[in-house]
Scaffold this motif. Structure first.
Motif, mmCIF file in Angstrom:
data_model
loop_
_atom_site.group_PDB
_atom_site.id
_atom_site.type_symbol
_atom_site.label_atom_id
_atom_site.label_comp_id
_atom_site.label_asym_id
_atom_site.label_seq_id
_atom_site.Cartn_x
_atom_site.Cartn_y
_atom_site.Cartn_z
ATOM 1 N N CYS A 215 0.831 -1.214 0.000
ATOM 2 C CA CYS A 215 0.000 0.000 0.000
ATOM 3 C C CYS A 215 0.863 1.260 0.000
ATOM 4 C CB CYS A 215 -0.926 0.002 1.207
ATOM 5 S SG CYS A 215 -2.236 -1.205 1.085
ATOM 6 N N LEU A 216 1.962 1.242 0.719
ATOM 7 C CA LEU A 216 2.878 2.386 0.739
ATOM 8 C C LEU A 216 3.474 2.626 -0.640
ATOM 9 C CD1 LEU A 216 4.323 4.572 2.402
ATOM 10 C CD2 LEU A 216 6.090 2.881 2.892
ATOM 11 N N ALA A 217 3.883 1.556 -1.314
ATOM 12 C CA ALA A 217 4.450 1.698 -2.656
ATOM 13 C C ALA A 217 3.425 2.242 -3.640
ATOM 14 C CB ALA A 217 4.984 0.348 -3.139
ATOM 15 N N ILE A 218 2.192 1.751 -3.555
ATOM 16 C CA ILE A 218 1.128 2.267 -4.433
ATOM 17 C C ILE A 218 0.859 3.733 -4.128
ATOM 18 C CG2 ILE A 218 -1.345 2.086 -4.958
ATOM 19 C CD1 ILE A 218 -1.033 -0.965 -4.534
ATOM 20 N N GLY A 219 0.834 4.082 -2.854
ATOM 21 C CA GLY A 219 0.584 5.475 -2.470
ATOM 22 C C GLY A 219 1.679 6.416 -2.933
ATOM 23 N N VAL A 220 2.917 5.984 -2.820
ATOM 24 C CA VAL A 220 4.040 6.809 -3.280
ATOM 25 C C VAL A 220 3.980 6.972 -4.796
ATOM 26 C CG1 VAL A 220 6.549 6.874 -3.537
ATOM 27 C CG2 VAL A 220 5.542 6.322 -1.329
ATOM 28 N N ALA A 221 3.704 5.883 -5.509
ATOM 29 C CA ALA A 221 3.608 5.954 -6.969
ATOM 30 C C ALA A 221 2.464 6.886 -7.390
ATOM 31 C CB ALA A 221 3.410 4.574 -7.568
ATOM 32 N N HIS A 222 1.351 6.813 -6.695
ATOM 33 C CA HIS A 222 0.227 7.697 -7.013
ATOM 34 C C HIS A 222 0.578 9.151 -6.706
ATOM 35 C CE1 HIS A 222 -3.840 9.013 -7.704
ATOM 36 N NE2 HIS A 222 -3.878 9.564 -6.493
ATOM 37 N N GLY A 223 1.262 9.381 -5.613
ATOM 38 C CA GLY A 223 1.686 10.738 -5.275
ATOM 39 C C GLY A 223 2.642 11.312 -6.311
ATOM 40 N N GLN A 224 3.554 10.483 -6.787
ATOM 41 C CA GLN A 224 4.471 10.944 -7.836
ATOM 42 C C GLN A 224 3.719 11.241 -9.123
ATOM 43 O OE1 GLN A 224 7.275 7.709 -7.937
ATOM 44 N NE2 GLN A 224 8.591 8.644 -6.374
ATOM 45 N N TYR A 225 2.747 10.417 -9.456
ATOM 46 C CA TYR A 225 1.936 10.648 -10.651
ATOM 47 C C TYR A 225 1.170 11.961 -10.533
ATOM 48 C CZ TYR A 225 -1.887 10.250 -13.969
ATOM 49 O OH TYR A 225 -2.792 10.509 -14.963
ATOM 50 N N ARG A 226 0.544 12.173 -9.368
ATOM 51 C CA ARG A 226 -0.237 13.414 -9.157
ATOM 52 C C ARG A 226 0.659 14.645 -9.191
ATOM 53 N NH1 ARG A 226 -5.617 14.220 -8.703
ATOM 54 N NH2 ARG A 226 -5.236 15.545 -6.932
ATOM 55 N N ALA A 227 1.894 14.509 -8.712
ATOM 56 C CA ALA A 227 2.800 15.656 -8.668
ATOM 57 C C ALA A 227 3.297 16.033 -10.064
ATOM 58 C CB ALA A 227 3.981 15.343 -7.770
ATOM 59 N N THR A 228 3.318 15.082 -10.986
ATOM 60 C CA THR A 228 3.857 15.369 -12.318
ATOM 61 C C THR A 228 2.782 15.597 -13.373
ATOM 62 O OG1 THR A 228 4.037 13.004 -12.814
ATOM 63 C CG2 THR A 228 5.973 14.074 -11.868
ATOM 64 N N HIS A 229 1.524 15.313 -13.069
ATOM 65 C CA HIS A 229 0.471 15.502 -14.059
ATOM 66 C C HIS A 229 -0.565 16.499 -13.615
ATOM 67 C CE1 HIS A 229 2.132 11.643 -15.393
ATOM 68 N NE2 HIS A 229 1.761 12.047 -16.591
#
Length: 63
Positions: free
Chosen positions: A49-63
């Motif tokens: 869940c932490l890995a998914i959350g970090v990946a989603h946060g990175q996606y939101r920060a770049t798009h």
């Protein structure tokens, strides 16, 4: 509150510890079952869940 690696690790460990302690104290399962089966699965699920959350946060920060 700004999260960094240290704070994230501390909160993660605290959540797993509280969950493990609650299950050890509750008379549902034996301590051996909790420590050998439940706690490791809580850690793995939390890391996924932490890995998914970090990946989603990175996606939101770049798009």
């Amino acid at each position: 509150m700004e999260l960094d690696q240290t704070k994230t690790a501390a909160v993660f460990i605290a959540l797993v510890a509280v969950g493990t302690l609650a299950l050890v104290v509750a008379p549902m399962m034996t301590t051996e079952t909790v420590l050998m089966m439940v706690t490791p699965s809580m850690v793995v699920f939390g890391l996924v869940c932490l890995a998914i959350g970090v990946a989603h946060g990175q996606y939101r920060a770049t798009h």
